[in-house]
Design a protein around this motif. Structure first.
Motif, short mmCIF file in Angstrom:
data_model
loop_
_atom_site.label_atom_id
_atom_site.label_comp_id
_atom_site.label_asym_id
_atom_site.label_seq_id
_atom_site.Cartn_x
_atom_site.Cartn_y
_atom_site.Cartn_z
N SER A 135 0.79 -1.22 0.00
CA SER A 135 0.00 0.00 0.00
C SER A 135 0.83 1.28 0.00
O SER A 135 0.31 2.36 -0.28
N GLU A 136 2.13 1.16 0.32
CA GLU A 136 2.93 2.37 0.47
C GLU A 136 3.51 2.87 -0.85
O GLU A 136 3.58 2.16 -1.84
N ASN A 137 3.96 4.13 -0.81
CA ASN A 137 4.51 4.77 -2.01
C ASN A 137 6.01 4.51 -2.14
O ASN A 137 6.62 3.89 -1.28
N MET A 138 6.58 5.03 -3.24
CA MET A 138 7.99 4.76 -3.52
C MET A 138 8.93 5.36 -2.47
O MET A 138 9.96 4.77 -2.15
N GLU A 139 8.57 6.51 -1.94
CA GLU A 139 9.41 7.15 -0.92
C GLU A 139 9.52 6.26 0.32
O GLU A 139 10.60 6.09 0.89
N TRP A 140 8.39 5.67 0.73
CA TRP A 140 8.37 4.78 1.88
C TRP A 140 9.25 3.55 1.61
O TRP A 140 10.05 3.14 2.46
N LEU A 141 9.11 2.99 0.42
CA LEU A 141 9.88 1.80 0.05
C LEU A 141 11.37 2.10 -0.01
O LEU A 141 12.20 1.26 0.38
N GLN A 142 11.72 3.27 -0.50
CA GLN A 142 13.13 3.66 -0.56
C GLN A 142 13.73 3.75 0.85
O GLN A 142 14.85 3.31 1.08
#
Length: 389
Positions: free
Chosen positions: A92-99
């Motif tokens: 559910s999270e965005n790319m910034e969170w994943l980074q």
């Protein structure tokens, strides 16, 4: 969660898929458009569910930071519940969170955990470990749902080598193998080194699991699979492994390896049921069409060989070469080449490796190109210069 919608027309699915690639930052990955239609629709549906999950997470105020999850995995012994929650968060999270998750060593922690789970499940039928393996792979799939996450996982040390060991899961009814083969297929298509990374992993699996030959587990699983989605997934992976390389000789060599392991017989059996599964029919058609194209290109190479000479028959090929080299005045070199090969103590691993090297050298000399499987290539011009000096 909303009930799954009925799949619309092919044109509409392709249009929605293009929009999805744009949203995920993968618009430049045109190879993704070659995925089976049903796979595209599943990805579209999955993305819709991601949005719903995110809304639910925010509504229930259970959204956690990357620091929380990485710290939780390091501090506690992960269980099925923890991994199930994590994969939903990652989904559910965005790319910034994943980074941030990756920078905090989250990917490495997952790789280590998956490695430990695989070791634990060797030789037993621990359902809990299998389920946890699948949740781990889902975590990787969710991280790899965009280009940045994809490269983050690919670049993580030993990540793909660890993931591929789940291929040894003997329970073909589980979702573990399907998740795995989808991940490997996507990685295979990523330029410039995705195919090499997958091939390195295939070789790692063969060595660590004591396969009788590399790809044998893959071909055996295709023959034993009873679910069409796994059949489609394995065929898509096989097509990616064979067709992604630009080198004709490598494609032909890989295809021959798979044929020697019984793939041709499996294809005959699959064709009997392909009408039940359009995506399976598509993958089989792609395999056969690419095989035919490569076969025609190979035939062009031997257009100068007289009719009646079978280049695939070693005795026929030897007779032709013996006569041709004698007429050309170079028979001494041909005989010396044969004599040198007989000096190899075949059967011993080192001698077998040298024979493979000799074959690749001769192939490169004959076709004046580079054999590019793996990291090593041999420069023909350098060899010719060395011979003249």
């Amino acid at each position: 969660m909303s009930k799954a919608e009925q799949m619309p027309s092919e044109a509409e699915v392709n249009s929605l898929f293009e929009e999805l690639l744009e949203q995920l930052g993968m618009a430049k990955k045109r190879e993704m458009t070659k995925l089976p239609l049903q796979t595209k629709w599943k990805m579209i549906e999955s993305h819709k569910q991601n949005i719903l999950v995110k809304q639910m997470v925010q509504k229930n105020d259970v959204k956690k930071t990357p620091q929380f999850w990485v710290g939780k995995m390091k501090a506690e012994k992960p269980d099925l519940k923890m991994l199930s929650e994590l994969q939903l968060i990652l989904k559910s999270e965005n790319m910034e969170w994943l980074q941030k998750f990756a920078k905090l060593d989250g990917v490495h922690v997952l790789v280590t955990l998956l490695d430990n789970l695989q070791t634990k499940s060797i030789g037993n039928k621990d359902k809990e470990s299998r389920k946890m393996q699948n949740e781990c792979l889902k975590c990787f799939a969710n991280i790899m749902n965009n280009e940045i996450g994809l490269r983050t996982v690919m670049e993580a040390p030993n990540s793909v080598n660890v993931m591929i060991m789940s291929l040894a899961d003997s329970d073909l009814r589980s979702r573990t193998q399907l998740t795995l083969v989808k991940l490997l297929t996507v990685i295979c298509h990523i330029e410039p080194d995705g195919h090499r990374i997958v091939m390195d992993a295939v070789n790692h699996f063969a060595k660590k699991s004591n396969e009788k030959a590399r790809f044998s587990t893959m071909v055996e699983n295709l023959a034993k699979a009873t679910k069409n989605d796994l059949r489609v997934g394995l065929m898509a992976l096989i097509n990616a492994i064979i067709n992604v390389p630009k080198d004709l000789d490598l494609r032909v060599s890989l295809r021959k390896e798979l044929y020697n392991l019984g793939l041709k017989e499996s294809l005959k059996n699959l064709k009997k049921i392909q009408e039940e599964e359009p995506d399976l029919e598509t993958q089989i058609r792609i395999f056969e069409e690419e095989d035919e194209i490569d076969s025609q290109d190979i035939k062009k190479r031997y257009a100068h060989v007289p009719n009646g000479v079978n280049v695939d028959d070693p005795y026929s090929a030897y007779e032709f070469l013996h006569k041709a080299t004698k007429e050309s005045g170079v028979s001494a070199y041909f005989q010396q080449l044969i004599k040198d090969l007989t000096a190899l103590e075949l059967g011993k691993p080192e001698a077998n490796e040298r024979l493979v090297l000799a074959e690749r050298l001769v192939r490169q000399v004959a076709f004046q190109n580079k054999i590019t499987e793996g990291k090593q290539t041999i420069n023909l011009d350098d060899l010719l210069t060395a011979l003249k000096s």
